[in-house]
Scaffold this active site. Structure first.
Site, PDB file in Angstrom:
ATOM      1  N   ILE A  93     -12.744   8.887 -17.919  1.00 17.56           N
ATOM      2  CA  ILE A  93     -12.083   7.484 -18.592  1.00 17.56           C
ATOM      3  C   ILE A  93     -13.053   6.310 -17.911  1.00 17.56           C
ATOM      4  CG2 ILE A  93     -10.234   6.207 -19.007  1.00 17.56           C
ATOM      5  CD1 ILE A  93      -9.911   9.325 -19.787  1.00 17.56           C
ATOM      6  N   ASN A 107       0.457   6.764 -11.083  1.00 10.75           N
ATOM      7  CA  ASN A 107      -0.777   6.636 -11.388  1.00 10.75           C
ATOM      8  C   ASN A 107      -1.979   6.238 -10.516  1.00 10.75           C
ATOM      9  OD1 ASN A 107      -3.038   5.856 -13.610  1.00 10.75           O
ATOM     10  ND2 ASN A 107      -2.709   4.108 -12.564  1.00 10.75           N
ATOM     11  N   THR A 159       0.855  -1.241   0.100  1.00  8.84           N
ATOM     12  CA  THR A 159       0.137  -0.113   0.041  1.00  8.84           C
ATOM     13  C   THR A 159       0.811   1.336   0.158  1.00  8.84           C
ATOM     14  OG1 THR A 159      -1.739   1.414   1.213  1.00  8.84           O
ATOM     15  CG2 THR A 159      -0.364  -0.169   2.554  1.00  8.84           C
ATOM     16  N   MET A 160       0.362   2.136  -0.707  1.00  4.84           N
ATOM     17  CA  MET A 160       1.090   3.327  -0.974  1.00  4.84           C
ATOM     18  C   MET A 160       0.963   4.425   0.182  1.00  4.84           C
ATOM     19  SD  MET A 160       3.089   3.687  -3.449  1.00  4.84           S
ATOM     20  CE  MET A 160       3.640   2.603  -4.814  1.00  4.84           C
ATOM     21  N   TYR A 205      -9.784  14.264  -3.121  1.00  6.57           N
ATOM     22  CA  TYR A 205      -9.039  13.976  -4.436  1.00  6.57           C
ATOM     23  C   TYR A 205      -8.517  15.248  -4.944  1.00  6.57           C
ATOM     24  CZ  TYR A 205      -9.090  11.775  -9.244  1.00  6.57           C
ATOM     25  OH  TYR A 205      -8.893  11.720 -10.638  1.00  6.57           O
TER      26      TYR A 205
HETATM   27  P1  NDP Z   1      -8.439   2.628 -10.705  1.00  6.16           P
HETATM   28  O1  NDP Z   1      -9.463   2.825  -9.555  1.00  6.16           O
HETATM   29  O2  NDP Z   1      -8.990   1.914 -11.701  1.00  6.16           O
HETATM   30  O3  NDP Z   1      -7.125   2.115 -10.427  1.00  6.16           O
HETATM   31  C1  NDP Z   1      -6.592   2.692  -9.083  1.00  6.16           C
HETATM   32  C2  NDP Z   1      -5.402   1.868  -8.993  1.00  6.16           C
HETATM   33  O4  NDP Z   1      -4.449   2.038  -7.635  1.00  6.16           O
HETATM   34  C3  NDP Z   1      -5.415   0.125  -8.772  1.00  6.16           C
HETATM   35  O5  NDP Z   1      -4.390  -0.385  -9.403  1.00  6.16           O
HETATM   36  C4  NDP Z   1      -5.693   0.274  -7.384  1.00  6.16           C
HETATM   37  O6  NDP Z   1      -5.080  -1.441  -6.844  1.00  6.16           O
HETATM   38  C5  NDP Z   1      -4.333   0.941  -6.714  1.00  6.16           C
HETATM   39  N1  NDP Z   1      -4.494   1.499  -5.504  1.00  6.16           N
HETATM   40  C6  NDP Z   1      -5.636   1.788  -4.809  1.00  6.16           C
HETATM   41  N2  NDP Z   1      -5.364   2.179  -3.423  1.00  6.16           N
HETATM   42  C7  NDP Z   1      -4.160   1.959  -3.357  1.00  6.16           C
HETATM   43  C8  NDP Z   1      -3.075   1.904  -2.259  1.00  6.16           C
HETATM   44  N3  NDP Z   1      -3.452   2.449  -1.091  1.00  6.16           N
HETATM   45  N4  NDP Z   1      -1.866   1.674  -2.619  1.00  6.16           N
HETATM   46  C9  NDP Z   1      -1.377   1.189  -3.828  1.00  6.16           C
HETATM   47  N5  NDP Z   1      -2.052   1.207  -4.919  1.00  6.16           N
HETATM   48  C10 NDP Z   1      -3.462   1.759  -4.705  1.00  6.16           C
HETATM   49  O7  NDP Z   1      -8.147   4.065 -11.088  1.00  6.16           O
HETATM   50  P2  NDP Z   1      -8.285   4.804 -12.650  1.00  6.16           P
HETATM   51  O8  NDP Z   1      -7.532   3.661 -13.493  1.00  6.16           O
HETATM   52  O9  NDP Z   1      -9.733   5.062 -12.924  1.00  6.16           O
HETATM   53  O10 NDP Z   1      -7.255   6.154 -12.278  1.00  6.16           O
HETATM   54  C11 NDP Z   1      -5.881   5.770 -12.495  1.00  6.16           C
HETATM   55  C12 NDP Z   1      -5.327   7.516 -12.599  1.00  6.16           C
HETATM   56  O11 NDP Z   1      -6.066   8.120 -13.698  1.00  6.16           O
HETATM   57  C13 NDP Z   1      -5.633   8.261 -11.275  1.00  6.16           C
HETATM   58  O12 NDP Z   1      -4.518   8.766 -10.963  1.00  6.16           O
HETATM   59  C14 NDP Z   1      -6.564   8.970 -11.486  1.00  6.16           C
HETATM   60  O13 NDP Z   1      -6.870   9.966 -10.527  1.00  6.16           O
HETATM   61  C15 NDP Z   1      -6.628   9.588 -12.836  1.00  6.16           C
HETATM   62  N6  NDP Z   1      -7.687   9.796 -13.386  1.00  6.16           N
HETATM   63  C16 NDP Z   1      -8.726   8.933 -13.762  1.00  6.16           C
HETATM   64  C17 NDP Z   1     -10.035   9.388 -14.289  1.00  6.16           C
HETATM   65  C18 NDP Z   1     -11.143   8.394 -14.668  1.00  6.16           C
HETATM   66  O14 NDP Z   1     -12.200   8.727 -15.077  1.00  6.16           O
HETATM   67  N7  NDP Z   1     -10.986   7.188 -14.728  1.00  6.16           N
HETATM   68  C19 NDP Z   1     -10.279  10.866 -14.442  1.00  6.16           C
HETATM   69  C20 NDP Z   1      -9.215  11.592 -14.195  1.00  6.16           C
HETATM   70  C21 NDP Z   1      -8.037  11.238 -13.723  1.00  6.16           C
HETATM   71  P3  NDP Z   1      -5.642  -2.077  -5.498  1.00  6.16           P
HETATM   72  O15 NDP Z   1      -6.887  -1.794  -5.182  1.00  6.16           O
HETATM   73  O16 NDP Z   1      -4.970  -3.452  -5.871  1.00  6.16           O
HETATM   74  O17 NDP Z   1      -4.435  -1.511  -4.503  1.00  6.16           O
END
Ligand code: NDP
Length: 272
Positions: free
Chosen positions: A199, A100, A73-74, A164
């Protein structure tokens, strides 16, 4: 010339050593698959080990030069730092750091819960800075790149996501300033800030469902290509979908920033 540069970016990633965070799902997962097709070495990270294992095995099928995962976890900034050092050892260096990951997003009114904001800032902001700090020495050696995935919510004001949004504005402030510092110090590391609209990842579609209407999300696969392209071409900022670029266009800010920089005596700073 520009077209050649765009088509050429596919080969630019071949054999490059890349870390992708938040790669177990969503945009990060798609970034990992594209990089694998391009023949990059990959280290991916997120919390869910089972999902990361699947991503790695798919990456190897798609042609990754090598693929490893580091689960954790980050929220834990020691872990964030260790990912970079371990990845550097696994790949023998680092060419690109793609930041990301985000904490799960809950749309709600601010309820006074400062502890939860602090947690989101740790995951969405401080872990980014921690990883960047750990990666800078390796990226200096390779003239590498940092790619920071941000959001339109880090440029424009939107309600219900104060935590956020705070983290995304903070990323813009920090990395835009760091970009200028690296330039002033003649350090050849590029920083690409990626401003994304809506997205179609499962988590985004689910969290906006019933609250934000009449917007069609853009495809995560294409979004991932634009992010990689921005990093490979060392662009300072990219916007996806391109229609949101207009909301970020602020020529007055650019002019003011230029004149503010002229007032700095850089020689004095480097001497002190
Ligand atoms: P998702 O929610 O699909 O993915 C998030 C990722 O972060 C997962 O791999 C999750 O995996 C990981 N994650 C969550 N919590 C933690 C934690 N505590 N430590 C480490 N990893 C963690 O996000 P998106 O793909 O939708 O978004 C990706 C990026 O794009 C983000 O930065 C978001 O702000 C940006 N973005 C997305 C938009 C959208 O509409 N989708 C719009 C604008 C920006 P796991 O749960 O296994 O840890």
């Amino acid at each position: 010339m520009f077209l050649v540069a765009i088509l050429g970016f596919l080969e630019m990633l071949q054999g490059k050593r890349v870390i992708v965070t938040g790669a177990s799902t969503g945009i990060g997962e798609q970034i990992a698959y594209h990089l694998a097709r391009m023949g990059a070495h990959l280290v991916v990270t997120a919390r869910t080990e089972a999902k990361l294992k699947k991503v790695i095995s798919e990456c190897l099928k798609l042609g990754a030069a090598s693929a490893h995962f580091i689960p954790g976890t980050m929220e834990d900034l020691v872990f964030a730092e260790q990912v970079v050092t371990k990845a550097g050892k696994l790949m023998g260096g680092l060419d690109m750091l793609i930041l990301n990951h985000i904490a799960p997003v809950n749309l709600r009114f601010f309820n006074g819960d400062v502890a939860s904001i602090r947690k989101v800032m740790d995951i969405n902001f401080f872990s980014y800075i921690t990883m960047t700090s750990a990666a800078l020495p390796m990226l200096k050696v390779t003239n590498g790149s940092i790619v920071v995935v941000s959001s339109i919510a880090g440029k424009l004001i939107t309600p219900l996501i104060a935590d956020y949004s705070a983290a995304k504005f903070a990323l813009d402030g920090f990395y835009s300033s760091l970009q200028k510092e690296l330039q002033l110090m003649n350090v050849n590391i590029s920083i690409t800030l990626c401003i994304l609209g809506f997205i179609n990842t499962d988590s985004a579609v689910k969290s906006l469902s019933g609250i934000v209407e009449n917007i069609t999300p853009s495809p995560k696969e294409e979004c991932a290509v634009e992010i990689i392209k921005g990093g490979a071409l060392r662009q300072k900022v990219i916007a996806y979908p391109s229609s949101i670029y207009i909301s970020m266009w602020n020529p007055i800010r650019t002019i003011q920033e230029y004149f503010i920089l002229l007032t700095y005596n850089i020689d004095n700073i480097t001497r002190n």
